[in-house]
Design an enzyme around this catalytic site. Structure first.
Site, PDB file in Angstrom:
ATOM      1  N   ASP A   1       1.300  -2.238   2.362  1.00 44.30           N
ATOM      2  CA  ASP A   1      -0.067  -2.111   1.844  1.00 44.30           C
ATOM      3  C   ASP A   1      -0.008  -1.864   0.332  1.00 44.30           C
ATOM      4  O   ASP A   1       0.843  -1.122  -0.164  1.00 44.30           O
ATOM      5  CB  ASP A   1      -0.784  -0.944   2.538  1.00 44.30           C
ATOM      6  N   ILE A   2      -0.925  -2.475  -0.390  1.00 40.22           N
ATOM      7  CA  ILE A   2      -0.935  -2.377  -1.856  1.00 40.22           C
ATOM      8  C   ILE A   2      -1.337  -0.976  -2.332  1.00 40.22           C
ATOM      9  O   ILE A   2      -1.008  -0.587  -3.454  1.00 40.22           O
ATOM     10  CB  ILE A   2      -1.881  -3.458  -2.445  1.00 40.22           C
TER      11      ILE A   2
ATOM     12  N   ASN B   1      -8.969  -0.952  11.924  1.00 35.50           N
ATOM     13  CA  ASN B   1     -10.362  -0.783  11.521  1.00 35.50           C
ATOM     14  C   ASN B   1     -11.131  -2.059  11.857  1.00 35.50           C
ATOM     15  O   ASN B   1     -10.639  -3.164  11.605  1.00 35.50           O
ATOM     16  CB  ASN B   1     -10.442  -0.492  10.024  1.00 35.50           C
TER      17      ASN B   1
ATOM     18  N   GLU C   1     -12.313  -3.540   5.637  1.00 39.41           N
ATOM     19  CA  GLU C   1     -12.599  -4.155   4.339  1.00 39.41           C
ATOM     20  C   GLU C   1     -12.192  -5.617   4.294  1.00 39.41           C
ATOM     21  O   GLU C   1     -12.839  -6.417   3.608  1.00 39.41           O
ATOM     22  CB  GLU C   1     -11.866  -3.388   3.226  1.00 39.41           C
ATOM     23  N   VAL C   2     -11.108  -5.960   4.958  1.00 41.74           N
ATOM     24  CA  VAL C   2     -10.597  -7.338   4.917  1.00 41.74           C
ATOM     25  C   VAL C   2     -10.846  -7.984   6.286  1.00 41.74           C
ATOM     26  O   VAL C   2     -10.326  -7.512   7.304  1.00 41.74           O
ATOM     27  CB  VAL C   2      -9.095  -7.364   4.572  1.00 41.74           C
TER      28      VAL C   2
ATOM     29  N   HIS D   1      -5.940  -6.989  11.192  1.00 44.29           N
ATOM     30  CA  HIS D   1      -4.690  -6.377  10.745  1.00 44.29           C
ATOM     31  C   HIS D   1      -4.530  -5.029  11.407  1.00 44.29           C
ATOM     32  O   HIS D   1      -5.501  -4.301  11.624  1.00 44.29           O
ATOM     33  CB  HIS D   1      -4.651  -6.211   9.219  1.00 44.29           C
ATOM     34  N   MET D   2      -3.296  -4.726  11.717  1.00 45.81           N
ATOM     35  CA  MET D   2      -2.945  -3.419  12.250  1.00 45.81           C
ATOM     36  C   MET D   2      -2.238  -2.653  11.143  1.00 45.81           C
ATOM     37  O   MET D   2      -1.269  -3.149  10.562  1.00 45.81           O
ATOM     38  CB  MET D   2      -2.014  -3.591  13.453  1.00 45.81           C
ATOM     39  N   HIS D   3      -2.755  -1.476  10.810  1.00 45.71           N
ATOM     40  CA  HIS D   3      -2.055  -0.597   9.879  1.00 45.71           C
ATOM     41  C   HIS D   3      -0.981   0.160  10.652  1.00 45.71           C
ATOM     42  O   HIS D   3      -1.266   0.716  11.719  1.00 45.71           O
ATOM     43  CB  HIS D   3      -2.997   0.456   9.297  1.00 45.71           C
TER      44      HIS D   3
HETATM   45  P1  5GP Z   1      -9.088  -2.245   6.067  1.00 39.58           P
HETATM   46  O1  5GP Z   1      -9.969  -1.255   5.373  1.00 39.58           O
HETATM   47  O2  5GP Z   1      -9.693  -3.639   6.085  1.00 39.58           O
HETATM   48  O3  5GP Z   1      -8.672  -1.774   7.429  1.00 39.58           O
HETATM   49  O4  5GP Z   1      -7.735  -2.286   5.241  1.00 39.58           O
HETATM   50  C1  5GP Z   1      -7.462  -3.229   4.255  1.00 39.58           C
HETATM   51  C2  5GP Z   1      -6.165  -2.805   3.610  1.00 39.58           C
HETATM   52  O5  5GP Z   1      -5.693  -3.890   2.842  1.00 39.58           O
HETATM   53  C3  5GP Z   1      -6.294  -1.617   2.670  1.00 39.58           C
HETATM   54  O6  5GP Z   1      -5.418  -0.571   3.103  1.00 39.58           O
HETATM   55  C4  5GP Z   1      -5.895  -2.181   1.306  1.00 39.58           C
HETATM   56  O7  5GP Z   1      -5.160  -1.264   0.513  1.00 39.58           O
HETATM   57  C5  5GP Z   1      -5.086  -3.398   1.683  1.00 39.58           C
HETATM   58  N1  5GP Z   1      -5.114  -4.482   0.712  1.00 39.58           N
HETATM   59  C6  5GP Z   1      -6.214  -5.020   0.098  1.00 39.58           C
HETATM   60  N2  5GP Z   1      -5.862  -6.030  -0.707  1.00 39.58           N
HETATM   61  C7  5GP Z   1      -4.518  -6.139  -0.602  1.00 39.58           C
HETATM   62  C8  5GP Z   1      -3.566  -7.026  -1.214  1.00 39.58           C
HETATM   63  O8  5GP Z   1      -3.893  -7.909  -2.016  1.00 39.58           O
HETATM   64  N3  5GP Z   1      -2.264  -6.845  -0.882  1.00 39.58           N
HETATM   65  C9  5GP Z   1      -1.864  -5.873   0.006  1.00 39.58           C
HETATM   66  N4  5GP Z   1      -0.561  -5.786   0.274  1.00 39.58           N
HETATM   67  N5  5GP Z   1      -2.731  -5.038   0.599  1.00 39.58           N
HETATM   68  C10 5GP Z   1      -4.044  -5.170   0.300  1.00 39.58           C
END
Ligand code: 5GP
Length: 122
Positions: free
Chosen positions: A34-35, A92, A100-101, A105-107
């Protein structure tokens, strides 16, 4: 599920348009750091197929894709030394889930005690 946005950031990563720090890849799955890590280990595990969310994936992905996601999580957590002390997986989903994305995706979060399951009581 219709409505998949092929311009989301993870779709761009899958097409190689944006770089990523890959930790695992197979025919069905890509996993990368994760970034903005929220724990010492914070890895995102995504299907290569176009699925918006875990429920979209659950309904529409094939058996091999389903198996591949969980096999990837097992492989990564073992490789990163998380199996003994444990870790947390989070998917999420949608507005209430804080997604957000819009690509499933699984964290994987580990390397310390991750804390309460939710940030605060409703
Ligand atoms: P969400 O809130 O959708 O569950 O998590 C999205 C995750 O994607 C966040 O933890 C965020 O830091 C990560 N993320 C967003 N943009 C990028 C990217 O360009 N590269 C990487 N490696 N992670 C990203």
């Amino acid at each position: 599920m219709s409505g998949y946005d092929s311009n989301n950031i993870f779709a761009k990563i899958l097409r190689g348009e944006i770089p990523n720090d890959t930790v695992y890849e197979d025919d069905h799955v890509l996993a990368f750091n994760d970034i903005a890590p929220q724990a010492p280990v914070h890895i995102l595990v995504i299907p290569k197929g176009a699925y918006i969310s875990i429920d979209d994936f659950g309904v529409n992905a094939g058996a091999e894709e389903n198996k591949a996601i969980y096999a990837a999580i097992a492989s990564i957590t073992k490789d990163k030394g998380l199996s003994g002390d444990g870790f947390r997986c989070i998917a999420n989903t949608g507005i209430n889930g804080g997604q957000e994305v819009p690509h499933f995706h699984m964290h994987i979060l580990g390397g310390k005690k991750i804390g309460p399951m939710v940030a605060h009581a409703a």
